[in-house]
Scaffold this motif. Structure first.
Motif, short mmCIF file in Angstrom:
data_model
loop_
_atom_site.label_atom_id
_atom_site.label_comp_id
_atom_site.label_asym_id
_atom_site.label_seq_id
_atom_site.Cartn_x
_atom_site.Cartn_y
_atom_site.Cartn_z
N ILE A 115 1.15 -1.51 -0.32
CA ILE A 115 -0.21 0.07 0.23
C ILE A 115 0.86 1.21 -0.17
O ILE A 115 1.88 1.38 0.93
N LEU A 135 -5.87 -0.26 7.17
CA LEU A 135 -5.16 -0.15 6.62
C LEU A 135 -4.63 -2.05 6.63
O LEU A 135 -4.21 -2.41 7.76
N LEU A 154 3.96 -1.08 3.72
CA LEU A 154 3.13 0.62 3.82
C LEU A 154 4.13 1.07 3.28
O LEU A 154 5.01 2.50 4.43
N GLY A 165 -2.18 -3.51 11.84
CA GLY A 165 -2.26 -4.16 9.45
C GLY A 165 -1.36 -4.85 9.45
O GLY A 165 -1.63 -5.70 8.22
#
Length: 208
Positions: A7, A21, A35, A104
């Motif tokens: 992401i 997330l 991330l 996450g």
């Protein structure tokens, strides 16, 4: 089941990351996701309605960042009254919670801000792959005493070039990294710290 993906979030004006997330691995043998949060205001000085402040990512252990009552389509900065101390709270800033990163299931975190990454309050994070901090200055606010990161690979990088003269001021906080491999690259100021403790089982590399 397979490795999780990535992401990548990038913005010019700011980010309020209160949502969930997800970067969980497909099974215990797979890797968690990556991330990436990048805040780059670029060179748009004087453009009406755009941040004039330096780009900053503010990192805390936990917390919610979206103002109460803010609705989709509202202008974030106008939400505070003129003269209110919070009037510039969100201007040119992104807010990241380390607890949300851990919840996450991410194995890697990369934070990049053109000017500053600042930690607000004591914080710790353990990751299974890497942590990269890319900014001219890594800072601790006045309420920080200890920051501790446990990760196989850590890098402190200034990938933005010589944007500003970086003058770090001493403080009382401790910045501690426990890793296997560690890279320090470019001119990075550590602001608000009393000690920087960098532990690596294998290599510490100084580049640039």
């Amino acid at each position: 089941a397979s490795d999780a993906g990535s992401i990548a979030l990038s913005a010019r004006e700011g980010m309020l990351l209160d949502g969930a997330l997800r970067g969980h691995a497909g099974n215990t043998a797979a890797r968690g996701g990556t991330l990436t949060v990048k805040l780059d205001g670029g060179t748009r000085g004087g453009t009406t309605g755009l941040p004039e402040t330096r780009s900053r990512i503010e990192v805390s252990q936990d917390g919610n960042f979206v103002p109460d009552g803010l609705r989709p389509g509202d202008t974030v900065e106008s939400y505070a009254n003129a003269g209110d101390p919070l009037a510039n709270r969100y201007n040119g800033k992104a807010f990241v919670s380390l607890d949300r990163v851990a919840a996450g299931g991410f194995d890697a975190l990369e934070l990049a801000a053109r000017h500053r990454i600042e930690f607000n309050g004591d914080a710790q994070l353990a990751l299974n792959r890497r942590l990269i901090l890319d900014a001219q200055t890594i800072a601790a606010s006045a309420n920080v005493s200890m920051l501790r990161f446990t990760v196989p690979y850590f890098a402190s990088v200034n990938g933005w070039g010589a944007q500003d003269a970086v003058t770090a001021q001493p403080g009382s906080a401790i910045f501690e990294v426990n890793s296997r491999q560690l890279d320090l690259q470019g001119h990075v100021g550590f602001d608000g710290f009393d000690r920087i403790v960098l532990n690596a089982d294998d290599d510490i590399r100084l580049r640039g």
